[in-house]
Design a protein around this motif. Structure first.
Motif, short mmCIF file in Angstrom:
data_model
loop_
_atom_site.label_atom_id
_atom_site.label_comp_id
_atom_site.label_asym_id
_atom_site.label_seq_id
_atom_site.Cartn_x
_atom_site.Cartn_y
_atom_site.Cartn_z
N ARG A 196 0.83 -1.21 0.00
CA ARG A 196 0.00 0.00 0.00
C ARG A 196 0.86 1.26 0.00
O ARG A 196 0.60 2.21 -0.75
CB ARG A 196 -0.91 0.01 1.23
CG ARG A 196 -2.11 -0.92 1.15
CD ARG A 196 -2.97 -0.73 2.38
NE ARG A 196 -4.17 -1.56 2.34
CZ ARG A 196 -5.09 -1.58 3.29
NH1 ARG A 196 -4.93 -0.83 4.37
NH2 ARG A 196 -6.15 -2.34 3.19
N GLU A 197 1.88 1.26 0.86
CA GLU A 197 2.75 2.43 0.92
C GLU A 197 3.50 2.64 -0.39
O GLU A 197 3.67 3.77 -0.85
CB GLU A 197 3.73 2.28 2.09
CG GLU A 197 3.06 2.34 3.46
CD GLU A 197 4.03 2.11 4.60
OE1 GLU A 197 5.21 1.82 4.30
OE2 GLU A 197 3.63 2.24 5.76
N SER A 198 3.94 1.54 -1.00
CA SER A 198 4.61 1.65 -2.29
C SER A 198 3.67 2.20 -3.34
O SER A 198 4.06 3.04 -4.17
CB SER A 198 5.15 0.28 -2.72
OG SER A 198 6.10 -0.21 -1.80
N ALA A 199 2.42 1.72 -3.31
CA ALA A 199 1.43 2.22 -4.28
C ALA A 199 1.17 3.71 -4.08
O ALA A 199 1.05 4.47 -5.05
CB ALA A 199 0.13 1.42 -4.15
N ARG A 200 1.09 4.14 -2.81
CA ARG A 200 0.88 5.57 -2.55
C ARG A 200 2.07 6.40 -3.02
O ARG A 200 1.91 7.50 -3.57
CB ARG A 200 0.62 5.80 -1.06
CG ARG A 200 -0.77 5.40 -0.60
CD ARG A 200 -1.07 5.96 0.78
NE ARG A 200 -0.27 5.31 1.79
CZ ARG A 200 -0.66 4.26 2.51
NH1 ARG A 200 -1.86 3.74 2.29
NH2 ARG A 200 0.11 3.74 3.43
N GLN A 201 3.28 5.88 -2.78
CA GLN A 201 4.46 6.60 -3.23
C GLN A 201 4.51 6.70 -4.76
O GLN A 201 4.84 7.76 -5.31
CB GLN A 201 5.72 5.91 -2.71
CG GLN A 201 5.90 6.03 -1.21
CD GLN A 201 7.10 5.25 -0.70
OE1 GLN A 201 7.76 4.56 -1.47
NE2 GLN A 201 7.39 5.35 0.59
N ARG A 253 2.06 9.22 -5.83
CA ARG A 253 2.55 10.57 -5.57
C ARG A 253 3.57 10.98 -6.62
O ARG A 253 3.56 12.11 -7.12
CB ARG A 253 3.18 10.62 -4.17
CG ARG A 253 3.80 11.95 -3.80
CD ARG A 253 2.78 13.07 -3.82
NE ARG A 253 3.37 14.33 -3.41
CZ ARG A 253 2.78 15.51 -3.56
NH1 ARG A 253 1.57 15.57 -4.11
NH2 ARG A 253 3.36 16.61 -3.16
N ILE A 254 4.48 10.05 -6.93
CA ILE A 254 5.49 10.33 -7.97
C ILE A 254 4.82 10.59 -9.31
O ILE A 254 5.19 11.51 -10.06
CB ILE A 254 6.49 9.17 -8.06
CG1 ILE A 254 7.33 9.10 -6.78
CG2 ILE A 254 7.40 9.34 -9.28
CD1 ILE A 254 8.23 7.89 -6.72
N ALA A 255 3.81 9.76 -9.63
CA ALA A 255 3.09 9.95 -10.90
C ALA A 255 2.39 11.30 -10.93
O ALA A 255 2.35 11.97 -11.97
CB ALA A 255 2.08 8.82 -11.10
N GLU A 256 1.83 11.71 -9.79
CA GLU A 256 1.16 13.01 -9.73
C GLU A 256 2.16 14.15 -9.92
O GLU A 256 1.89 15.13 -10.63
CB GLU A 256 0.45 13.15 -8.38
CG GLU A 256 -0.21 14.50 -8.15
CD GLU A 256 -1.34 14.81 -9.11
OE1 GLU A 256 -1.73 15.98 -9.20
OE2 GLU A 256 -1.83 13.87 -9.77
N LEU A 257 3.34 14.02 -9.29
CA LEU A 257 4.37 15.05 -9.47
C LEU A 257 4.85 15.10 -10.91
O LEU A 257 5.06 16.18 -11.48
CB LEU A 257 5.54 14.77 -8.53
CG LEU A 257 5.26 14.93 -7.03
CD1 LEU A 257 6.47 14.53 -6.21
CD2 LEU A 257 4.86 16.36 -6.70
#
Length: 359
Positions: free
Chosen positions: A149-154, A157-161
């Motif tokens: 889950r944390e990897s998916a959130r990261q 976030r990277i994709a959003e940036l």
């Protein structure tokens, strides 16, 4: 609430069928109400496993310790494993880390204790396996899911940036387009208007020039409105490609209406890559604008080869350039942005602009 009721109902059925003991014995049978009371304590922990994970885990653990006095039963074990898994998965990070250490120490400690107190090493192994299945597996499983889950959130976030960076870069390019489009149109309008002032009022050429001025004005306003709408947008959008190299004849006619003699020769340019198409159009637009300002008798040649598009604009040099030089920089950036080359400079009495863009 539904999970707690489901565990309690399932546990009741297991107790009624006398299928509850995991290990240990019940030499003095415990009344059903007492077993159900212990199970109720564990199910109460299920109610708090998300809102108050520490309290929920304490209640489930208390139920296990109470049930151990008569031999550990399956219903209480199921409730404890569920609470332990959910707390490890969704609980605070500090509690999750503490649980990892606690279950590791408890499993190793029980295994060593049984090994010391028992003469049979197999009992120690059996106790270690039971502790592993009851406490280590739920925490281990929850830890893996939590890490995913944390990897998916990261990654999100990277994709959003990356998306925001791409949007900002695209808007910067569109702002450059806005400058090129409006500057080209307004330069043509200024030059054509000056030409009108020097012509007889009843001349037929006046109507032609004024028509070109009007078209340039409307096109400039339309493109400015579109580009500003895009720059103000919050969501990523595709660049509005409103011009194509196939429409280069409009640029040539506008230059001719401004008093520039232009020879135009072009190959078939349908089906060009969008980026190359737009870049070539903008380079031609800027080159003709510069020719109107500083040159005379221009010639345009657009040659489509197998792997590249070659654009050459030549004009006789009439006056020395006194501009800011942003036009040449813009043309060079556009050519380089699509992987092409750009060159501009004097060739005898002519000024030559040459761009080669890959296909």
């Amino acid at each position: 609430m539904l999970v707690a009721l489901g565990f309690f109902a399932l546990g009741t059925v297991i107790y009624l069928l006398d299928l509850d003991l995991v290990f240990g014995g019940d030499d003095q049978p415990t009344p059903l109400w007492a077993r159900l009371a212990v199970l109720a304590v564990g199910c109460l922990g299920t109610l708090f496993r998300r809102a108050l994970p520490g309290l929920g885990l304490a209640l489930a653990l208390g139920a296990v310790l109470l049930d151990l006095t008569r031999g550990l039963g399956i219903p209480v074990v199921m409730v404890f494993i569920d609470v332990l898994f959910v707390v490890s998965l969704d609980g605070p990070r500090r509690l999750h880390r503490a649980l990892i250490g606690i279950v590791a120490v408890a499993t190793l400690g029980l295994t060593l204790t049984v090994g010391v107190l028992s003469t049979d090493w197999r009992e120690s192994l059996y106790a270690g396996l039971q502790m592993f299945s009851l406490v280590v597996v739920p925490v281990w499983w929850a830890t893996n899911v939590r890490q995913h889950r944390e990897s998916a959130r990261q990654l999100a976030r990277i994709a959003e940036l990356d998306r925001r960076a791409a949007v900002n870069a695209e808007r910067t390019r569109m702002a450059r387009d806005l400058h090129d489009v409006v500057a080209g149109h307004l330069s043509a309008i200024a030059i054509q208007s000056e030409a009108v002032l020097s012509m007889p009022a009843d001349s037929a050429t006046v109507r032609t020039v004024l028509k070109s001025v009007r078209e340039n004005s409307l096109r400039s306003l339309a493109e400015m409105r579109t580009m500003i709408d895009v720059l103000r947008a919050d969501d990523p959008v595709d660049e509005p490609v409103t011009v194509r190299l196939a429409d280069a004849s409009r640029l040539v006619e506008s230059a001719r209406a401004g008093g520039l003699a232009v020879e135009f020769e072009a190959d078939d340019v349908d089906g060009l890559p969008v980026a190359v198409d737009l870049a070539a159009y903008r380079i031609l637009q800027e080159a003709l604008t510069n020719a109107l300002k500083h040159g005379a008798d221009a010639s345009v040649r657009v040659e489509r080869q197998v792997r590249r598009l070659v654009l050459v604009v030549r004009n006789a040099v009439r006056t020395a350039g006194d501009g800011s030089g942003t036009g040449l920089v813009s043309m060079a950036e556009r050519a380089h942005a699509v992987g092409g080359t750009f060159a501009a400079g004097r060739d005898g009495a002519q000024w030559v602009v040459r761009a080669e863009l890959p296909l």
